[in-house]
Design a protein around this motif. Structure first.
Motif, mmCIF file in Angstrom:
data_model
loop_
_atom_site.group_PDB
_atom_site.id
_atom_site.type_symbol
_atom_site.label_atom_id
_atom_site.label_comp_id
_atom_site.label_asym_id
_atom_site.label_seq_id
_atom_site.Cartn_x
_atom_site.Cartn_y
_atom_site.Cartn_z
ATOM 1 N N ALA A 55 40.468 35.706 37.922
ATOM 2 C CA ALA A 55 41.049 34.862 36.873
ATOM 3 C C ALA A 55 39.946 34.117 36.115
ATOM 4 C CB ALA A 55 42.034 33.871 37.485
ATOM 5 N N LEU A 56 38.935 33.665 36.830
ATOM 6 C CA LEU A 56 37.825 32.954 36.204
ATOM 7 C C LEU A 56 37.007 33.883 35.306
ATOM 8 C CD1 LEU A 56 36.469 30.180 36.115
ATOM 9 C CD2 LEU A 56 35.097 30.884 38.076
ATOM 10 N N LEU A 57 36.816 35.096 35.746
ATOM 11 C CA LEU A 57 36.081 36.078 34.937
ATOM 12 C C LEU A 57 36.805 36.354 33.618
ATOM 13 C CD1 LEU A 57 33.716 38.135 34.775
ATOM 14 C CD2 LEU A 57 35.288 39.792 35.791
ATOM 15 N N ILE A 58 38.108 36.585 33.699
ATOM 16 C CA ILE A 58 38.907 36.823 32.489
ATOM 17 C C ILE A 58 38.844 35.603 31.567
ATOM 18 C CG2 ILE A 58 41.259 37.171 31.625
ATOM 19 C CD1 ILE A 58 41.756 38.825 34.215
ATOM 20 N N SER A 59 39.001 34.433 32.156
ATOM 21 C CA SER A 59 38.962 33.205 31.372
ATOM 22 C C SER A 59 37.602 33.003 30.706
ATOM 23 C CB SER A 59 39.276 32.010 32.282
ATOM 24 O OG SER A 59 39.138 30.800 31.596
ATOM 25 N N VAL A 69 43.585 28.025 31.282
ATOM 26 C CA VAL A 69 43.717 29.473 31.113
ATOM 27 C C VAL A 69 43.418 30.171 32.437
ATOM 28 C CG1 VAL A 69 42.804 31.504 29.916
ATOM 29 C CG2 VAL A 69 43.205 29.389 28.656
ATOM 30 N N THR A 70 42.393 29.699 33.157
ATOM 31 C CA THR A 70 42.069 30.266 34.466
ATOM 32 C C THR A 70 43.255 30.120 35.409
ATOM 33 O OG1 THR A 70 39.752 29.634 34.149
ATOM 34 C CG2 THR A 70 40.428 30.201 36.376
ATOM 35 N N LEU A 71 43.819 28.928 35.459
ATOM 36 C CA LEU A 71 44.987 28.693 36.307
ATOM 37 C C LEU A 71 46.154 29.569 35.870
ATOM 38 C CD1 LEU A 71 46.371 27.090 38.577
ATOM 39 C CD2 LEU A 71 46.967 25.373 36.851
ATOM 40 N N GLY A 72 46.356 29.695 34.572
ATOM 41 C CA GLY A 72 47.447 30.528 34.056
ATOM 42 C C GLY A 72 47.301 31.986 34.457
ATOM 43 N N PHE A 73 46.081 32.525 34.354
ATOM 44 C CA PHE A 73 45.865 33.919 34.774
ATOM 45 C C PHE A 73 46.046 34.075 36.278
ATOM 46 C CE2 PHE A 73 43.866 34.793 30.648
ATOM 47 C CZ PHE A 73 44.458 36.018 30.388
ATOM 48 N N TYR A 74 45.610 33.087 37.038
ATOM 49 C CA TYR A 74 45.798 33.147 38.491
ATOM 50 C C TYR A 74 47.289 33.184 38.829
ATOM 51 C CZ TYR A 74 45.585 32.065 43.402
ATOM 52 O OH TYR A 74 45.744 32.116 44.761
ATOM 53 N N ILE A 75 48.050 32.294 38.210
ATOM 54 C CA ILE A 75 49.500 32.248 38.449
ATOM 55 C C ILE A 75 50.152 33.552 38.009
ATOM 56 C CG2 ILE A 75 51.647 31.145 37.692
ATOM 57 C CD1 ILE A 75 50.042 28.490 37.618
#
Length: 146
Positions: A55-59, A69-75
């Motif tokens: 998620a951090l990489l995508i963000s 955004v990182t949290l959103g992708f993780y969720i």
């Protein structure tokens, strides 16, 4: 009046059998070792680190590393992948699957509840004798080894 005998019994602990069972997951009908046994903490932490890193990489690549955004992708990864497949990339690498107690697929609604509670951060650390966090108990799920 409280006597020495009463205090000695209290200090020594209860006389009831071990509420946790002989191994984590025994009360839930899980195996002691191998597939379908409770996933250990090492596997769980590894899975979270891998999933969060993705998620951090995508963000970082497309959204300048914005924390929400990182949290959103993780969720999103948790809800979609756990809801449909029962595992995420990190959990798959660590050899973990999330299922309902009893072995059926968790499904999107239970996974959504589980993920929402997990995001409160404190709930994964409030564990029962089997090692399940509040998020797993409320959702009726358990993390097992694949």
């Amino acid at each position: 009046m409280v006597t020495r005998r009463d205090m000695a019994g209290w200090v020594g602990g209860s006389r009831r059998p071990n509420a946790a069972g002989r191994w984590p997951g025994e009360r839930l009908g899980l195996a002691q070792h191998g597939p379908t046994s409770m996933a250990g903490w090492g596997r769980r932490i590894l899975a979270v680190v891998i999933d969060w890193s993705i998620a951090l990489l995508i963000s970082n690549l497309w959204f300048e590393g914005h924390p929400l955004v990182t949290l959103g992708f993780y969720i999103l990864m948790q809800v979609v992948l756990l809801g449909l497949l029962g595992t995420t990339v990190g959990k798959r690498i660590a050899g973990i699957q999330v299922v309902r107690v009893g072995g059926a697929m968790a499904g999107p609604v239970r996974v959504l509840i589980r993920t929402a509670l997990w995001c409160l951060v404190v709930t994964p650390f409030m564990v029962d004798p089997d090692g399940r966090g509040v998020h797993d108990r409320v959702a009726g799920t358990v993390q097992i080894r694949m």
